[in-house]
Design a protein around this motif. Sequence first.
Motif, short mmCIF file in Angstrom:
data_model
loop_
_atom_site.label_atom_id
_atom_site.label_comp_id
_atom_site.label_asym_id
_atom_site.label_seq_id
_atom_site.Cartn_x
_atom_site.Cartn_y
_atom_site.Cartn_z
N VAL A 295 0.76 -1.09 0.07
CA VAL A 295 0.17 -0.01 0.07
C VAL A 295 0.99 1.20 0.10
O VAL A 295 1.89 1.33 0.74
N GLN B 113 -3.15 3.41 10.22
CA GLN B 113 -4.63 3.29 9.73
C GLN B 113 -5.10 4.49 9.00
O GLN B 113 -5.66 4.33 7.87
N TYR C 107 -2.41 5.33 5.82
CA TYR C 107 -2.60 4.22 4.66
C TYR C 107 -4.06 3.55 4.19
O TYR C 107 -4.03 2.92 3.35
N ASN C 108 -4.88 4.22 4.91
CA ASN C 108 -6.27 3.72 4.56
C ASN C 108 -6.45 2.13 4.63
O ASN C 108 -6.88 1.64 3.70
N ILE C 109 -6.07 1.70 5.77
CA ILE C 109 -6.16 0.30 6.08
C ILE C 109 -6.73 0.00 7.26
O ILE C 109 -7.22 0.91 8.23
N ASP C 110 -7.15 -1.45 7.54
CA ASP C 110 -7.70 -1.86 8.48
C ASP C 110 -6.61 -2.72 9.18
O ASP C 110 -5.71 -3.20 8.58
N ILE D 292 0.14 -8.18 4.95
CA ILE D 292 -0.58 -7.46 4.59
C ILE D 292 -1.44 -8.37 3.20
O ILE D 292 -0.94 -8.80 2.53
N ASN E 286 -6.32 -4.53 1.82
CA ASN E 286 -6.27 -3.27 2.74
C ASN E 286 -6.23 -3.44 4.10
O ASN E 286 -6.76 -2.82 4.80
N THR E 287 -5.84 -4.84 4.62
CA THR E 287 -5.64 -5.25 6.04
C THR E 287 -4.33 -5.54 6.58
O THR E 287 -3.67 -6.44 5.61
#
Length: 386
Positions: free
Chosen positions: A119, A332, A335-338, A377, A380-381
């Motif tokens: 990401v 989070q 990087y706009n992730i969970d 990774i 998106n998690t």
Amino acid sequence: MSEKERRYLQQLAKKVLAGKASEEERLFLEEYYNVFEKQAGIEQELTREELESLQQSVRERIHHRMDVYEMHHRPVFRSWRRLSVAASFLLMAGITLWWVFRKQPDAGVAQQGPVITDVLPGGNKATLTLDDGSTIVLDEMKKDSLVQQGSMQVSKSADGLLIYSVAAHPASAEAVVYNTVTTPRGGQYRVALPDGTRVWLNAASSIRFPTRFIQDQRNVSIAGEVYFEVAHKPTQPFVVTTGTTTVQVLGTHFNIKAYPDEGIMKTTLAEGSVKIVHAGKTAVLKPSEQLQAGGALFKVVPHVDVDAELAWKNGMFYFKNDDIEAVMKQVQRWYNIDVQYNGAIPAKQFTGTIPRSVTLSELMEMLSFYDDMKCIIKGNTIIIQR
């Protein structure tokens, strides 16, 4: 420290003393030694004279790097300079070790789990919502293009600054309209308000403001994290509202962090003076003070590290005794992730700085090296496990 790492440091120290080390090797040793000089590793197998010579060499080069850095930066970033140039925090040494031994396949560092994908870091992304509800995606807006709102023109500069400027003298009957700039997770943006105030929005943040300030106060409202450099207008105080808290200034530089999932609102003053009202309580901050408020909490913290609080604005992650959950809140958003934890959450605390320009896999590999976590990774998690 593994035996191979210890031997590598000893060999590197002798190489530096002999004047045969590369610039990268010298920088690595300076950063490592400045943090771990009291630990066994370099000291073993060095004579006392060699150790004293190494100490002097490291200090001289660190001071020289500080002096060079200071020539090109404003004094307000002095303590930040000492963080980044002298490398005085543990994580920085951990990151440097990760980088050096990553380049040496035989150093015995274990791989931290497969990277399914990667990401990219966040960037200049935001949405402008006009008073009529229509929206403009600012990262898609062409530079120098104009949006007309009554007497105001809205334009975007080449470096991504949204600028409000007066195009004509407004009619007395012209209505005041409001705009909102919102950044998503993985976004940040800068705005020049109609009065000349400069605003920096961190990820997952927003600011609502009038296109003209015509009242006796300049009122805006925010959510998330926003840094202000307020234009000085003694007869027209600048007032920021976030939730039930108001911050009033005349002309000053300050940062407000008010994410809902943080639980605590923090206002940090860099320059000038601000008056804060929260739940019937009032405080006036001086430079380098921070107001923390939330629930029954209302506390002024003196002598905070302002440069550390503004690290995000200057392109850095800053951690100070933060556990992995606190670290991942920043990750989070940027990087706009969970995040998913498998098993017990690691108890390690992190202290140090990392550029926000690294990719997600690079960031997690640095943290994994420092704490021996496995980070995977998937889409998106991030999956974190021990």
